[in-house]
Design a protein around this motif. Structure first.
Motif, PDB file in Angstrom:
ATOM      1  N   THR A  43       0.810  -1.217   0.000  1.00 39.63           N
ATOM      2  CA  THR A  43       0.000   0.000   0.000  1.00 39.63           C
ATOM      3  C   THR A  43       0.841   1.264   0.000  1.00 39.63           C
ATOM      4  OG1 THR A  43      -0.112  -0.016   2.429  1.00 39.63           O
ATOM      5  CG2 THR A  43      -1.860  -1.187   1.232  1.00 39.63           C
ATOM      6  N   TRP A  44       2.160   1.133   0.156  1.00 37.25           N
ATOM      7  CA  TRP A  44       3.030   2.306   0.193  1.00 37.25           C
ATOM      8  C   TRP A  44       3.082   2.956  -1.188  1.00 37.25           C
ATOM      9  CZ3 TRP A  44       7.353  -1.260   2.435  1.00 37.25           C
ATOM     10  CH2 TRP A  44       6.961  -1.696   3.707  1.00 37.25           C
ATOM     11  N   ASP A  45       3.346   4.250  -1.183  1.00 36.65           N
ATOM     12  CA  ASP A  45       3.378   5.002  -2.444  1.00 36.65           C
ATOM     13  C   ASP A  45       4.499   4.497  -3.345  1.00 36.65           C
ATOM     14  OD1 ASP A  45       2.609   7.143  -4.199  1.00 36.65           O
ATOM     15  OD2 ASP A  45       4.395   8.225  -3.537  1.00 36.65           O
ATOM     16  N   TRP A  46       4.171   4.269  -4.613  1.00 36.80           N
ATOM     17  CA  TRP A  46       5.150   3.863  -5.616  1.00 36.80           C
ATOM     18  C   TRP A  46       4.626   4.255  -6.989  1.00 36.80           C
ATOM     19  CZ3 TRP A  46       6.833  -0.577  -8.876  1.00 36.80           C
ATOM     20  CH2 TRP A  46       8.230  -0.604  -9.032  1.00 36.80           C
ATOM     21  N   GLN A 116       9.251   4.870 -16.860  1.00 34.92           N
ATOM     22  CA  GLN A 116       8.680   4.763 -15.521  1.00 34.92           C
ATOM     23  C   GLN A 116       7.726   5.926 -15.261  1.00 34.92           C
ATOM     24  OE1 GLN A 116      11.681   4.217 -12.479  1.00 34.92           O
ATOM     25  NE2 GLN A 116      12.999   3.018 -13.847  1.00 34.92           N
ATOM     26  N   THR A 117       8.151   7.126 -15.635  1.00 31.48           N
ATOM     27  CA  THR A 117       7.303   8.300 -15.447  1.00 31.48           C
ATOM     28  C   THR A 117       6.072   8.230 -16.346  1.00 31.48           C
ATOM     29  OG1 THR A 117       9.262   9.615 -14.890  1.00 31.48           O
ATOM     30  CG2 THR A 117       7.265  10.813 -15.511  1.00 31.48           C
ATOM     31  N   TYR A 118       6.270   7.781 -17.571  1.00 29.98           N
ATOM     32  CA  TYR A 118       5.141   7.695 -18.506  1.00 29.98           C
ATOM     33  C   TYR A 118       4.048   6.781 -17.969  1.00 29.98           C
ATOM     34  CZ  TYR A 118       2.439   6.336 -22.626  1.00 29.98           C
ATOM     35  OH  TYR A 118       1.415   6.064 -23.508  1.00 29.98           O
ATOM     36  N   ASN A 153      14.817   8.679 -10.440  1.00 40.25           N
ATOM     37  CA  ASN A 153      14.106   7.606  -9.736  1.00 40.25           C
ATOM     38  C   ASN A 153      15.052   6.687  -8.961  1.00 40.25           C
ATOM     39  OD1 ASN A 153      11.705   8.658 -10.532  1.00 40.25           O
ATOM     40  ND2 ASN A 153      11.045   6.932 -11.768  1.00 40.25           N
ATOM     41  N   HIS A 154      15.079   5.383  -9.299  1.00 40.26           N
ATOM     42  CA  HIS A 154      15.882   4.433  -8.516  1.00 40.26           C
ATOM     43  C   HIS A 154      17.382   4.625  -8.681  1.00 40.26           C
ATOM     44  CE1 HIS A 154      15.957   2.562 -12.458  1.00 40.26           C
ATOM     45  NE2 HIS A 154      16.834   1.660 -12.053  1.00 40.26           N
TER      46      HIS A 154
END
Length: 393
Positions: A43-46, A116-118, A153-154
């Motif tokens: 449930t954490w934001d990702w 990833q952003t898309y 990002n990562h």
């Protein structure tokens, strides 16, 4: 056969290489890949989420969360010590790291991270289908999306690592003298036994956790991420100073029983909290912060002791994972997000989806590495060493 080496202060093989740390680096990156697969389901934001996301996997994620990145930065510090002790010119080392780490950052931000952003924006229904129009906007410096673009990002780990390396390069002669002089006496005392090793090393990190972390939550913003920098740069420098300290590595091996006891005890406490036998909010934040840091360091020592004992030997598998793991790290999150975005729309069930996503990620990383390492330009852009470069490292 591994043997204690009084020159390197490590448990070196005949060729002088620390295969245990090679394996630990690969294991840490491998856990990171599975952790990011898990982020698709909690449930954490990702960036994107499965339709089956729930809190079920979160207790397992919390087992690795406190130490997974600390271990990577620690091993990076060890690697930098071994690498810089072999070179005469700090500037030459800086240029080599700018190429080895800077080019993958550039390739990642411009090409590999953009999808990833898309797909994050697509799942949030902020943009319409069409990657090319999005990509033109992604490269613009004026922000038109609610997500900062372009982004790493990562790849923040690589960015931070490169910055830390560039920061210490001008001081390498002094740091080397310190590591072979006054720091030896300090480490001799700190590493005088398992109890000291496990209880004294975490003290600065406890201070960071109790004082800095509440004021500066982790953002992965290079300029304002002060608590994260304190933790990561300190563990990185700890790796640098302990890399060749014989007494320290002996203490790591002797600390295995006590480290195991601390880890098991804390995990048992967390299990009690998970099932609400004891409410977590009844534990004072100060005590909770101390426990978390002791747990993280004890787990790292536990892993180092096990690797020292069982993994410090050459093998074909060790050579392959050592060469492949950085490329896997660069590629994995984009594969997870792209495959996960489409896969979860098929609604094939949580178990089937997880299995397909995991296999797709692993096979995608292997296929990507096998392609990239055979194309000189791509190999350079993703920081993959040749066999000759790895043998000299």
């Amino acid at each position: 056969m591994a043997a204690s080496d009084p020159v390197t202060g490590a448990f070196a093989t005949k060729d002088g290489r620390r295969y245990d740390l090679d394996w630990l680096r690969a294991i840490a990156f491998g856990l990171l890949i599975f952790y990011h697969i898990g982020m698709f389901y909690v449930t954490w934001d990702w960036h994107v989420k499965s339709v089956y996301a729930s809190a079920a996997a979160e207790p397992f994620m919390r087992i690795v969360n406190p130490w997974r990145l600390a271990l990577l930065f620690y091993i990076s510090g060890v690697a930098v010590r071994f690498a810089t002790d072999k070179i005469q010119s700090g500037s030459q080392f800086a240029v080599s790291r700018l190429l080895r780490l800077g080019l993958p950052i550039l390739a990642g931000v411009i090409v590999l991270v953009a999808p990833q952003t898309y797909f994050e924006l697509r799942q949030d229904r902020i943009i319409e289908p069409g990657y090319f129009p999005f990509y033109l906007n992604y490269l613009r410096l004026d922000q038109i999306y609610p997500i900062i673009t372009p982004t790493w990002n990562h790849l923040w780990y690589v960015v931070y690592l490169l910055v830390y390396i560039l920061l210490i390069v001008p001081f390498l002669p002094w740091l080397r003298n310190l590591a072979e002089g006054r720091a030896v006496q300090t480490l001799d005392w700190i590493a005088g036994g398992p109890v000291r090793l496990l209880l004294l090393v975490p003290i600065p990190f406890i201070i960071y956790e109790l004082w800095l972390s509440p004021q500066f939550p982790t953002t992965h913003n290079l300029v304002f991420d002060w608590a994260n920098h304190a933790h990561r740069f300190s563990i990185f420098m700890l790796g640098y100073f302990t890399a060749k300290h014989l007494r320290y590595w002996n203490s790591v091996g002797r600390a295995l029983p006590l480290a195991t006891g601390i880890v098991v005890s804390v995990l048992a406490l967390r299990m009690v909290e998970t099932f609400q036998i004891v409410s977590a909010d009844k534990i004072a934040p100060v005590v909770g912060g101390i426990i978390d840091v002791l747990y993280a360091w004890s787990f790292i020592v536990l892993l180092m002791a096990l690797a020292q004992r069982y993994l410090n030997r050459a093998s074909a598998a060790a050579r392959y994972v050592t060469g492949a793991v950085f490329c896997f790290y660069i590629l994995h999150q984009t594969i997870i997000i792209v495959v996960g975005y489409y896969l979860t729309q098929m609604k094939i069930g949580a178990g089937g989806e997880f299995l397909v996503l995991t296999c797709s990620t692993i096979l995608g990383c292997i296929a990507g590495y096998e392609v990239v390492r055979r194309v000189p330009f791509l190999r350079i852009m993703l920081g993959i060493k040749t066999n000759n470069e790895r043998s000299k490292a």
